[in-house]
Motif scaffolding. Sequence first.
Motif, PDB file in Angstrom:
ATOM      1  N   PRO A 162       0.842  -1.204   0.000  1.00  0.00           N
ATOM      2  CA  PRO A 162       0.000   0.000   0.000  1.00  0.00           C
ATOM      3  C   PRO A 162       0.877   1.255   0.000  1.00  0.00           C
ATOM      4  N   PRO A 163       0.447   2.315  -0.676  1.00  0.00           N
ATOM      5  CA  PRO A 163       1.268   3.531  -0.736  1.00  0.00           C
ATOM      6  C   PRO A 163       1.363   4.193   0.633  1.00  0.00           C
ATOM      7  N   THR A 164       2.546   4.678   0.968  1.00  0.00           N
ATOM      8  CA  THR A 164       2.751   5.328   2.264  1.00  0.00           C
ATOM      9  C   THR A 164       2.907   6.832   2.129  1.00  0.00           C
ATOM     10  N   THR A 204      -5.118   5.886  -7.940  1.00  0.00           N
ATOM     11  CA  THR A 204      -6.205   4.894  -7.870  1.00  0.00           C
ATOM     12  C   THR A 204      -5.681   3.500  -8.222  1.00  0.00           C
ATOM     13  N   MET A 205      -4.753   3.431  -9.185  1.00  0.00           N
ATOM     14  CA  MET A 205      -4.189   2.148  -9.586  1.00  0.00           C
ATOM     15  C   MET A 205      -3.318   1.560  -8.477  1.00  0.00           C
ATOM     16  N   VAL A 206      -2.527   2.417  -7.847  1.00  0.00           N
ATOM     17  CA  VAL A 206      -1.647   1.941  -6.772  1.00  0.00           C
ATOM     18  C   VAL A 206      -2.476   1.492  -5.573  1.00  0.00           C
ATOM     19  N   GLN A 207      -3.486   2.273  -5.220  1.00  0.00           N
ATOM     20  CA  GLN A 207      -4.325   1.936  -4.073  1.00  0.00           C
ATOM     21  C   GLN A 207      -5.077   0.623  -4.281  1.00  0.00           C
ATOM     22  N   GLY A 208      -5.400   0.310  -5.537  1.00  0.00           N
ATOM     23  CA  GLY A 208      -6.099  -0.935  -5.834  1.00  0.00           C
ATOM     24  C   GLY A 208      -5.166  -2.088  -6.118  1.00  0.00           C
ATOM     25  N   ASN A 209      -3.855  -1.850  -5.963  1.00  0.00           N
ATOM     26  CA  ASN A 209      -2.825  -2.863  -6.234  1.00  0.00           C
ATOM     27  C   ASN A 209      -2.898  -3.361  -7.687  1.00  0.00           C
ATOM     28  N   ILE A 210      -3.301  -2.441  -8.587  1.00  0.00           N
ATOM     29  CA  ILE A 210      -3.356  -2.770 -10.009  1.00  0.00           C
ATOM     30  C   ILE A 210      -2.011  -2.522 -10.665  1.00  0.00           C
ATOM     31  N   PHE A 211      -1.235  -1.632 -10.051  1.00  0.00           N
ATOM     32  CA  PHE A 211       0.042  -1.220 -10.630  1.00  0.00           C
ATOM     33  C   PHE A 211       1.147  -2.179 -10.186  1.00  0.00           C
ATOM     34  N   ASP A 261     -11.380  -0.886 -13.481  1.00  0.00           N
ATOM     35  CA  ASP A 261     -11.110  -0.486 -12.096  1.00  0.00           C
ATOM     36  C   ASP A 261     -12.185  -1.035 -11.161  1.00  0.00           C
ATOM     37  N   TRP A 262     -13.453  -0.970 -11.607  1.00  0.00           N
ATOM     38  CA  TRP A 262     -14.559  -1.451 -10.778  1.00  0.00           C
ATOM     39  C   TRP A 262     -14.462  -2.956 -10.529  1.00  0.00           C
ATOM     40  N   LEU A 263     -14.052  -3.702 -11.543  1.00  0.00           N
ATOM     41  CA  LEU A 263     -13.923  -5.149 -11.385  1.00  0.00           C
ATOM     42  C   LEU A 263     -12.907  -5.513 -10.313  1.00  0.00           C
ATOM     43  N   VAL A 264     -11.883  -4.664 -10.159  1.00  0.00           N
ATOM     44  CA  VAL A 264     -10.827  -4.940  -9.182  1.00  0.00           C
ATOM     45  C   VAL A 264     -11.159  -4.368  -7.806  1.00  0.00           C
ATOM     46  N   GLN A 265     -11.610  -3.104  -7.780  1.00  0.00           N
ATOM     47  CA  GLN A 265     -11.725  -2.408  -6.498  1.00  0.00           C
ATOM     48  C   GLN A 265     -13.152  -2.318  -5.952  1.00  0.00           C
ATOM     49  N   ARG A 266     -14.159  -2.422  -6.854  1.00  0.00           N
ATOM     50  CA  ARG A 266     -15.552  -2.256  -6.426  1.00  0.00           C
ATOM     51  C   ARG A 266     -15.731  -0.929  -5.686  1.00  0.00           C
TER      52      ARG A 266
END
Length: 241
Positions: A27-29, A217-224, A152-157
């Motif tokens: 998670p980003p700090t 948003t990508m980093v917070q959802g661990n998509i990146f 994004d929705w499919l991953v993070q809802r």
Amino acid sequence: LIWAGFYYLLADLVGAITRGSPALQYPPTESLHARGLAWQVANVILFWLTLITFQDRSHMLLSAVMVALGLSDPDDWPAYFGVWPNTTSIRTFWGVQTYLRSWHQCLRRSIQPQSKYFIDRVLRLPYNSVISTYTELFACFFLSGIYHALGDWLVQRNRSTALINVKYFVLQAFGIMLEDFLISLGKRIGIKKVPTIVSYVWVVGWMTVTCPMWIETMVQGNIFSFAPNVSVVGKLLDILA
């Protein structure tokens, strides 16, 4: 395969550098701009380099496999991205003209016809007019935002992060419109051409200002998470240490 290997190593190197940025880790700090403007510029550049090297190596590896199996010809696999040194405008970056583009055009065939139908059949705007041109531009980027928002929705809802995707891509259309206005204004006051370095600064500056909302948003959802699982660069660094 040689080029796929090259981009694998390049992605590995970019991943090693990216691991030094807490803003790009899950998670980003900290935020992308936590350490000032230079840090924000570096984070945005690392973000794009990560996407480019991941997609390019995947494209080249898949093309090599398909050609080796005889399922396609080399000519069926043109370069995934354009010529990056030619990226002297936001318009060129996103490839609004197919003959002059930097970013990939994978969504063009599914987005552009829908936008044209909306402009021509629903709104019935005059063909090739200023209003129809820019309405189509905004429609294309809006649909692109919807595509990315669904992913994004499919991953993070999460509705908020999904909407940020739409906001970011619509903002790119606004940037192109602003860019066109500035170019037109420059021509009216006698500026025929600006130095290439100024164009580069403009593009990097625009991305530095607009991208963080999307990147975070990508980093917070661990998509990146596109760095190679096996890190050659990491092993070399461990040996040298």
